[in-house]
Structures are given as C-alpha cells and as structure tokens.
Write a protein that holds these residues in place. Structure first.
Motif, PDB file in Angstrom:
ATOM      1  N   SER A  84       0.427  -1.248   0.184  1.00 39.72           N
ATOM      2  CA  SER A  84       0.122   0.415  -0.135  1.00 39.72           C
ATOM      3  C   SER A  84       1.049   1.291  -0.043  1.00 39.72           C
ATOM      4  O   SER A  84       2.120   1.674   0.256  1.00 39.72           O
ATOM      5  N   LEU A  85       0.149   2.569  -0.184  1.00 42.32           N
ATOM      6  CA  LEU A  85       0.486   3.768  -0.465  1.00 42.32           C
ATOM      7  C   LEU A  85       1.659   4.083   1.210  1.00 42.32           C
ATOM      8  O   LEU A  85       2.270   4.053   1.312  1.00 42.32           O
ATOM      9  N   SER A  86       0.796   3.806   1.971  1.00 38.63           N
ATOM     10  CA  SER A  86       0.863   3.794   3.113  1.00 38.63           C
ATOM     11  C   SER A  86       2.709   2.871   3.721  1.00 38.63           C
ATOM     12  O   SER A  86       3.584   3.565   4.928  1.00 38.63           O
ATOM     13  N   GLN A  87       3.252   1.791   2.769  1.00 41.14           N
ATOM     14  CA  GLN A  87       3.878   1.179   3.348  1.00 41.14           C
ATOM     15  C   GLN A  87       4.711   1.415   2.601  1.00 41.14           C
ATOM     16  O   GLN A  87       5.882   1.398   3.353  1.00 41.14           O
ATOM     17  N   ALA A  88       4.787   2.467   1.582  1.00 38.45           N
ATOM     18  CA  ALA A  88       5.907   2.549   0.720  1.00 38.45           C
ATOM     19  C   ALA A  88       6.480   3.736   1.033  1.00 38.45           C
ATOM     20  O   ALA A  88       7.622   4.108   1.319  1.00 38.45           O
ATOM     21  N   VAL A  89       5.194   4.650   1.551  1.00 37.48           N
ATOM     22  CA  VAL A  89       5.743   5.876   2.750  1.00 37.48           C
ATOM     23  C   VAL A  89       6.346   5.613   3.885  1.00 37.48           C
ATOM     24  O   VAL A  89       8.049   6.629   4.048  1.00 37.48           O
ATOM     25  N   ALA A  94      11.927   5.499   6.394  1.00 37.58           N
ATOM     26  CA  ALA A  94      13.044   4.013   7.100  1.00 37.58           C
ATOM     27  C   ALA A  94      14.510   4.017   6.163  1.00 37.58           C
ATOM     28  O   ALA A  94      15.736   4.194   7.065  1.00 37.58           O
ATOM     29  N   ARG A  95      14.829   4.038   4.799  1.00 36.52           N
ATOM     30  CA  ARG A  95      15.836   4.370   4.737  1.00 36.52           C
ATOM     31  C   ARG A  95      16.405   5.595   4.568  1.00 36.52           C
ATOM     32  O   ARG A  95      17.536   5.808   4.285  1.00 36.52           O
TER      33      ARG A  95
END
Length: 97
Positions: A84-89, A94-95
């Motif tokens: 999901s978009l939230s996971q991508a954010v 984190a990176r």
C-alpha cells in the motif's frame, strides 16, 4: 469495498492499462493508490492548518516526460512487489534514517 463505475478519456484508459501492467497490479489498485496520493485540500482541518501556517502547500511543476521517468524509476525500485501507499511511505522514511 464499494463498486464504482466511472467514465475516463481513452488516453486515460490507455495510461491506466500501461501503469497496471507495468506494476503487475490491477487497474483498481492503481486508481486507489492515485486517490490516496491526492491531498484533501477541501478538508476543513487541512484548510485550518494551512491558514495557521502549519502546513505549506508546495507548488511542483513536472513535465510529462519527467513524470514518466520518475514513475519508471519507481517501478524499477519496487519491481512487482505489492504494497500500500502507506507501506511505501514508511519504507522510504526508514531508508532516510
């Protein structure tokens, strides 16, 4: 989920099909992700925060070619991974840490 029937221009349909195919995802997922990415500027809380200067609206102008290049880089980065978009954010944050 709620089913919706929409009308889109032929060029939008073609783009939607390309995006879904290149990402290995459904057209519905692409539409949902696009909706998540649109800020809710009509939201009264958002407007209040903007008036108070707590949120600053950024004006970003990107050419179609630049947008396509950025999208292709994004697809190369995620491969066929579905999230999901939230996971991508969260992963992006984190990176950056």
């Amino acid at each position: 989920m709620i089913r919706k029937q929409i009308y889109i221009a032929p060029e939008h349909e073609a783009k939607l099909k390309r995006l879904a195919q290149s990402a290995g995802r459904s057209e519905a997922e692409i539409i949902r992700e696009a909706l998540e990415a649109i800020p809710e500027e009509i939201d009264p809380i958002y407007n209040l925060l903007m008036k108070k200067g707590l949120i600053v609206k950024q004006e970003i102008t990107v050419t179609r070619e630049e947008s396509e290049r950025i999208h292709q880089e994004y697809l190369a980065m995620i491969g066929n991974k579905q999230f999901s978009l939230s996971q991508a954010v969260l992963e992006e944050r984190a990176r950056q840490i």
